[in-house]
Design an enzyme around this catalytic site. Structure first.
Site, PDB file in Angstrom:
ATOM      1  N   ASP A 159      13.380  90.602   4.093  1.00  0.00           N
ATOM      2  CA  ASP A 159      13.271  89.417   3.247  1.00  0.00           C
ATOM      3  C   ASP A 159      12.586  89.768   1.924  1.00  0.00           C
ATOM      4  O   ASP A 159      12.992  89.318   0.853  1.00  0.00           O
ATOM      5  CB  ASP A 159      12.482  88.330   3.981  1.00  0.00           C
ATOM      6  CG  ASP A 159      12.994  88.140   5.403  1.00  0.00           C
ATOM      7  OD1 ASP A 159      14.154  87.734   5.565  1.00  0.00           O
ATOM      8  OD2 ASP A 159      12.239  88.444   6.349  1.00  0.00           O
ATOM      9  N   HIS A 187      10.018  85.229  10.082  1.00  0.00           N
ATOM     10  CA  HIS A 187      11.313  85.800   9.684  1.00  0.00           C
ATOM     11  C   HIS A 187      12.416  84.884  10.208  1.00  0.00           C
ATOM     12  O   HIS A 187      13.063  85.138  11.206  1.00  0.00           O
ATOM     13  CB  HIS A 187      11.480  87.213  10.244  1.00  0.00           C
ATOM     14  CG  HIS A 187      12.854  87.768   9.983  1.00  0.00           C
ATOM     15  ND1 HIS A 187      13.352  87.977   8.723  1.00  0.00           N
ATOM     16  CD2 HIS A 187      13.851  88.137  10.832  1.00  0.00           C
ATOM     17  CE1 HIS A 187      14.580  88.459   8.800  1.00  0.00           C
ATOM     18  NE2 HIS A 187      14.913  88.554  10.069  1.00  0.00           N
TER      19      HIS A 187
END
Lengths: 326, 326
Positions: A159, A187
Site C-alpha cells: 500500500d 491492510h
C-alpha cells in the site's frame, strides 16, 4: 563468510511465493553478499508443484543459494529460521462470511505462531503477507509465547509503495522523490493513506495536489488498487506483493534512509491513541535491525477519523477471533 | 547519471516476461546503479493483461525504473532499444508439424528483426528466448540488414545453468565451484552438454563422475530438464528461464570471470568446424561488452559426434525456413 540466513516462506508454490523465492535467492532481500537457505512450506497437495519450484531454483545456479528445503511440516520449515514470510492463507470463497474467513485463517496462523515459537531462531523476524494479514499476524504472535510480539509484523508496504507511486505520478515526479508517505491501520479497504507529512522533491505533497483529488481519487484508489490489478491482469497482484515483502524485510534489516520512514503494521503500543492489542500500520523508522514508531506527528481531524475507522475494523476482527488468542 | 538503458521485452505479459520485468526493474540485469526504461510488447489480445503488469511495476516504486511503455507496435516497442529480449513465440500445438512451427515463428521473428533494424539502437544486443530459439534468432538476424548478425544471440544459458547445477550436485559441491561448463549447438533435445573442459573445485569434472553417469544420466537429464519441470510444476520453466536470460545479458555486458566462460548461441563463424550460417551454442568469454568464442579446445570423438548431430538439426531447421531468409 557469515552463516547463511534461513528464510522460511509459507505458500511457497503460490504466485506470490514463486515471485519471492527467486528474488530472495538472487540477493534482492538481504543483499548480494549474504548467502541464504530457503525453507519452502506448502500444504501437502501443493508439494509436487513446490518440488518443481525447488528444481527451478536449482536450475538457476544462484551463487547465494546454499540449500532449498521443501516441506509440509511447519516445524521443519521454520527450524532455525531467521526470517519467516507467511504468505499462504485461505482466500475468501464465494458466499463466505468474514467471520468464517477469520476463523479459517486462524486455524493456519495459530499453529504457525506456535511452530515459530518452538522452532525458529530466537531473533526471527516475521512478516505476514497472507490476508487478512493484520489479524493473521495477531493470531500468530499471540500463539508464540517464546517470542516477543514485536517480532511479528504484517505487510502494508505494498500500500505504501502504491501510494508513493500514485503521488509521484500526480506530481510529475519519480517515486524516489517522495518521502514520508504513511499508511495507517489495516491492510484492507479501511486503511488510511496519509499525505499530511509527505514531501515530493522536498515540497509538501498536500500543496502539490488538491484536497479534492487527495480525498476523492487518491485515497480510494490506493485502498482499492488490489481490485484494479485483478480487473486488468485477471489475477491478483503477485510480483508487486512479493517486491513489497522484500522491501519490508530489507528495510527492517538495513534501515530507513535519513529523513524518511516506511509503513509497517506492528503491534500497537498506545502511540497516537491506538490502544495496544492490534497489529496496526504506522510510520516507522528502522535502524540497527529494529523498527520504531515515528512519534509526535500532528494528526488532523480528517486523519483521526480515518485512523479510528480502520482501528475499529481491526478491533472487530480481533473480537471475532478472540477464541484463538490464548 | 548516464541515460537509462532501454530494454524491450516481447511476450511481456507471459509467464517468463512477468518474471523478467520485475527483476530487470530491480537491477538484477544491469546492476543497481543503472536506471532502466522497460518497453513491453505484446500481441493485441494480451494488452489488457500487459497493462496490469505495468500497473504492478508502478506499484513497486522501483528506484531504477524510469518509465514503462506498453505496446503492440513492434517499432514503438523496439524504438531506441539498447537490449531486446525476444520472449514471445508461438508454442507447438497438438499435432503441429515441426515445419509449421518453424514457419509460424518465422512470421513473428522476421518482422521483429526488421523492426529492430529500423528502430532499435545501433548497438542493440538481442537475446532470443522464444523457441525454437536458435532458428528464430537466425530469422531475426537475417531480416535486420542494418545490424550486425553478431548482435543477435539465442539462449542456452538455462541449459548451461542446469548442467552446472547437476554436476555440482553430483560432486557434492556448490554451483559456484563449477567452471567451464559448455553447451554446444541447439537449445533442443539435441544440445550437447560437455564436461570435458569443466572443473569442480579445480578438479576435472570428468574425473569426479563416471563416464556412464555422464552419458546415461547427465546428458539426457540436461537435455530433457524442461519436460521434467513441466511434469513437476504443471507449467513450463518461467522464473528459471527469466533468471538465465538476465544472466546471459549481464554476462554479455559485464563479462565472464577470469578463468571461466559461459555458453551462448551465436552466429557460427567456422570455429570447431561448424560451418557458418546457423546460430550455434558455443563456449564464449565476454569482456568490454563483447563475446568471443573460446578457441582451441580439444574435441574428442564422442563430443564431435554429438556436436554434429545438433549442427545437422540446426541446418535442417534453416533449410525449412529458407524462404524467410532474405
Amino acid at each position: 563468510m557469515s552463516q547463511p540466513a534461513r528464510i522460511a516462506i509459507t505458500g511457497a508454490a503460490g504466485n506470490i511465493g514463486y515471485a519471492l523465492a527467486f528474488r530472495i535467492a538472487a540477493g534482492d532481500m538481504l543483499g548480494k553478499d549474504r548467502s541464504v537457505v530457503l525453507q519452502l512450506i506448502e500444504i501437502p497437495p501443493a508439494l509436487p508443484a513446490l518440488q518443481g519450484v525447488a528444481m527451478e531454483l536449482a536450475d538457476c545456479a544462484f551463487p547465494l543459494l546454499r540449500e532449498v528445503v521443501t516441506t509440509a511440516d511447519i516445524n521443519e520449515g521454520f527450524n532455525g529460521a531467521d526470517y519467516a514470510l507467511l504468505v499462504g492463507a485461505k482466500p475468501r470463497g464465494p458466499g463466505m462470511e468474514r467471520g468464517d474467513l477469520l476463523a479459517d485463517n486462524g486455524k493456519i496462523f495459530g499453529p504457525q505462531g506456535k511452530a515459530l515459537s518452538d522452532s525458529a531462531s530466537r531473533d526471527v523476524r516475521v512478516l505476514v503477507v497472507g490476508n487478512p494479514a493484520n489479524t493473521n499476524c495477531l493470531i500468530a504472535a499471540a500463539n508464540a509465547p517464546a517470542l516477543d510480539p514485536g517480532q511479528f509484523t504484517a505487510m502494508t508496504r505494498l500500500d505504501h509503495n502504491r501510494a508513493t507511486a500514485q503521488i509521484a505520478d500526480k506530481a510529475g515526479a519519480h517515486s524516489t522523490d517522495v518521502r514520508r508517505m504513511t499508511i495507517w491501520g489495516n491492510h484492507s479497504a479501511t486503511q488510511h493513506p496519509d499525505i499530511a507529512h509527505c514531501t515530493v522533491g522536498g515540497k509538501p505533497a498536500a500543496e502539490l495536489v488538491s484536497q479534492a483529488w487527495y480525498r476523492e481519487q487518491f485515497i480510494p484508489r490506493v485502498q482499492k488498487r488490489g481490485a484494479e490489478i485483478i480487473r486488468a491482469r485477471g489475477s491478483s497482484s503477485a510480483a508487486s506483493a512479493a517486491s513489497a515483502a522484500l522491501d519490508h524485510m530489507r528495510t527492517w534489516v538495513h534501515g530507513t534512509p535519513e529523513g524518511d520512514w516506511t509503513s509497517m503494521a506492528v503491534p500497537s503500543d498506545g502511540s497516537y491513541g491506538i490502544a495496544p492489542g492490534v497489529i496496526y500500520s504506522h510510520p516507522v523508522t528502522c535502524a540497527a535491525g529494529a523498527y520504531s514508531i515515528v512519534q509526535g506527528l500532528a494528526i488532523d481531524d480528517f486523519c483521526r477519523e480515518r485512523m479510528t475507522i480502520t482501528d475499529q475494523e481491526l478491533r472487530g476482527e480481533r473480537a471475532a477471533v478472540a477464541n484463538l488468542l490464548p
